[in-house]
Design an enzyme around this catalytic site. Structure first.
Site, mmCIF file in Angstrom:
data_model
loop_
_atom_site.group_PDB
_atom_site.id
_atom_site.type_symbol
_atom_site.label_atom_id
_atom_site.label_comp_id
_atom_site.label_asym_id
_atom_site.label_seq_id
_atom_site.Cartn_x
_atom_site.Cartn_y
_atom_site.Cartn_z
ATOM 1 C CD GLU A 1 -2.951 -1.243 2.240
ATOM 2 O OE1 GLU A 1 -2.884 -0.356 3.115
ATOM 3 O OE2 GLU A 1 -3.808 -2.142 2.237
ATOM 4 C CD GLU B 1 -4.284 -6.279 3.621
ATOM 5 O OE1 GLU B 1 -5.100 -5.563 4.247
ATOM 6 O OE2 GLU B 1 -3.088 -5.980 3.466
#
Length: 558
Positions: free
Chosen positions: A387, A490
């Site tokens: 991220e 995720e």
């Protein structure tokens, strides 16, 4: 009778006045007197410089005359002739053409503007070279113009129509694709076959109005980042700027410095791309299903084959990672290992964890991690510094220079080279501008994206969450230049059990349809409360019953 006559005459006079007004001033008129109405001052930028990889990335100061025109579906006969009269014969011509009506993208694709485009092409002078720049700054997340912040697919379809139509009418035209260079630039890339040059802009009104991303600290940095956002596209790049001659003169030294930086780092920055269907799983095969499940609530399900570990430097130093990893292997499961290069237990204080990685400061820890991984024959999906593209500072490696990130990622993966069970995972969130940080196809086996239903942390009503499909389509599109299989490491949804189950069942149909998704790993825990401040952290946890319904829906959809 006299009154009727007077009224008739007055009516005729009124009709005549209306007709005169329409002919003289309406953009849909056919009057030759309408010529000046096609001029448009919205994009009056001046050229700052021209860069071409084929020319060793030198900056050339251009001789370019710029005219901005407004296109209408029913343009007046000869309307462009006056606007294009009196051009300097010794300069190339940049022609910015905008079709700004509401719904214009669809109208362009359907051919509504074809007559106007034909009239424009017929009116073009015999300049040395003519660049046709159509509907620029399309990716900036504002809506000053109707074509901005629209579906990338819709913009691309309309752009390709214009490019092909005009090339057919005037083959010598140079078609220019012209984003501002804002995060998300590459989402709107229409393809090599319809683009001859790129134009990026500085200090445009649209970008000045945008607030989605923080401003760069200075012009040199801004120019460098804008150019990096075109890194996959091997086309000449023009840089334009709003303002007078002084603004252009101020930018030129910054542009030369930015290009010098890029030339130095060109080995990391410039990469090839191919938009192909990536390799994926077999037609009737389930994606690999996994969980991040520290409480082991779902780990025992026969449907689960992968477990996810988040590992920082201290976990490796204390032996905690080896212990947790070996427990996963004993359960016969594969592992996703997300490596977070921070929380150093050796107290080596330095805010730049990426620079420390490049410098080899953490090599002992990383080598230890790879040594532990090598002790099993099961595949291990290793994800480093995830991220990274989100413009926040939750993690120390976020919002950092993309070239530094690329160097760190490549250095880390080089330490695991030759370990046969390692699968290299690059893990952006999948937000705008992700590909700016892409480290290269040679060090990436899978792309990971995160899919959480909550689009905004301030939303408390679970029914306001986005669907899995909406998020997946948006994020997968952003990964298209890499053409790599996807592992969703995720994903999660909050809310009552029935809502979670229904959301997951719909997600199952999306996963079944997309064979490029090789795996999906559910985040079965609440998020970190520290990140959410005064707002309760979302709890993504699901029941075993919801997991079973998800798996059943996935099997039925295949």
């Amino acid at each position: 009778m006299k009154l009727k006559g007077v009224l008739l005459i007055a009516g005729l006079v009124l009709v005549g006045a209306i007709v005169f007004y329409v002919k003289r001033f309406s953009p849909l008129s056919k009057s030759a007197g309408y010529a000046t109405d096609v001029l448009n001052a919205a994009f009056a930028e001046q050229p700052v410089g021209y860069i071409n990889r084929a020319d060793s990335l030198g900056v050339t100061t251009p001789r370019l005359q710029h005219i901005s025109l407004q296109l209408y579906p029913n343009i007046a006969d000869g309307a462009f002739n006056g606007a294009l009269r009196g051009l300097a014969g010794d300069k190339d011509l940049l022609l910015t053409v905008v079709a700004g009506q509401d719904g214009a993208l669809g109208m362009v694709t359907e051919g509504t503007f074809d007559d106007a485009l034909r009239s424009l092409c017929e009116a073009l002078p015999d300049a040395k070279r003519i660049y046709l720049r159509w509907d620029p700054d399309m990716e900036v997340p504002v809506q000053r113009h109707s074509w901005q912040y629209q579906s990338p697919a819709d913009y691309i379809e309309a752009f390709r129509h214009v490019a092909k139509f005009c090339k057919n009418a005037r083959p010598e035209l140079q078609i220019m694709w012209s984003p501002a260079g804002y995060p998300g630039t590459d989402e709107y890339w229409p393809g090599d076959d319809v683009v001859d040059a790129i134009g990026i802009s500085m200090n445009g009104q649209s970008e000045l109005a945008a607030t989605a991303y923080p401003s760069d600290p200075d012009q040199r940095t801004a120019l460098r980042r804008k150019l990096i956002r075109t890194r996959f596209i091997d086309k000449p790049v023009w840089v334009f700027a709003s303002g007078g001659d002084s603004a252009v003169n101020t930018l030129l030294p910054d542009l030369k410095a930015a290009v010098a930086d890029i030339k130095r780092d060109s080995g990391w920055i410039f990469q090839q791309y191919s938009i192909n269907q990536p390799a994926g799983r077999a037609a009737n095969a389930l994606p690999l299903l996994g969980v991040y499940d520290p409480k082991l609530a779902l780990t025992g399900s026969k449907s689960i084959h992968v477990e996810h570990l988040f590992v920082d430097l201290e976990n490796i130093q204390t032996g905690g990672f080896a212990k947790d990893f070996e427990a996963i292997v004993r359960r016969g499961h594969q592992a996703i290992v997300t490596v977070e290069p921070w929380r150093d237990g050796k107290v080596r204080k330095d805010s730049s964890v990426l620079r420390n990685t490049v410098s080899g400061i953490y090599d002992d820890e990383f080598k230890s991690l790879f040594n532990t991984i090598s002790k099993t024959n099961l595949p291990v999906y290793v994800r480093f510094a995830h991220e990274m593209e989100i413009p926040i500072h939750r993690y120390s490696w976020q919002s950092q220079d993309p070239v530094l990130y690329i160097q760190a990622f490549r250095h880390f993966m080089e330490l695991g080279k030759g370990i046969r069970n390692v699968r290299k995972v690059w893990g952006p969130a999948g937000d705008r501008g992700s590909m700016e940080w892409y480290p290269g196809s040679d060090v990436v086996d899978f792309i990971s994206i995160a899919i959480y239903g909550l689009p905004d942390k301030n939303i408390t009503d679970p029914t306001k969450q986005e669907s899995f499909e909406t998020i997946f389509n948006r994020k997968a599109w952003r990964m298209r230049l890499a053409s790599k299989p996807i592992f969703i490491t995720e994903f999660g949804v909050k809310g009552p059990e029935d809502f979670q189950s229904a959301w997951l069942e719909k997600a199952a149909h999306v996963l079944a349809a997309h064979k490029e998704v090789v795996g999906a790993c559910y985040f079965n825990l609440a998020d970190n409360p520290e990140v959410w401040g005064d707002i309760p952290a979302p709890d993504w946890g699901i029941s075993r019953s919801s997991l079973n319904r998800f798996v059943a829906a996935l099997e039925d959809a295949l």
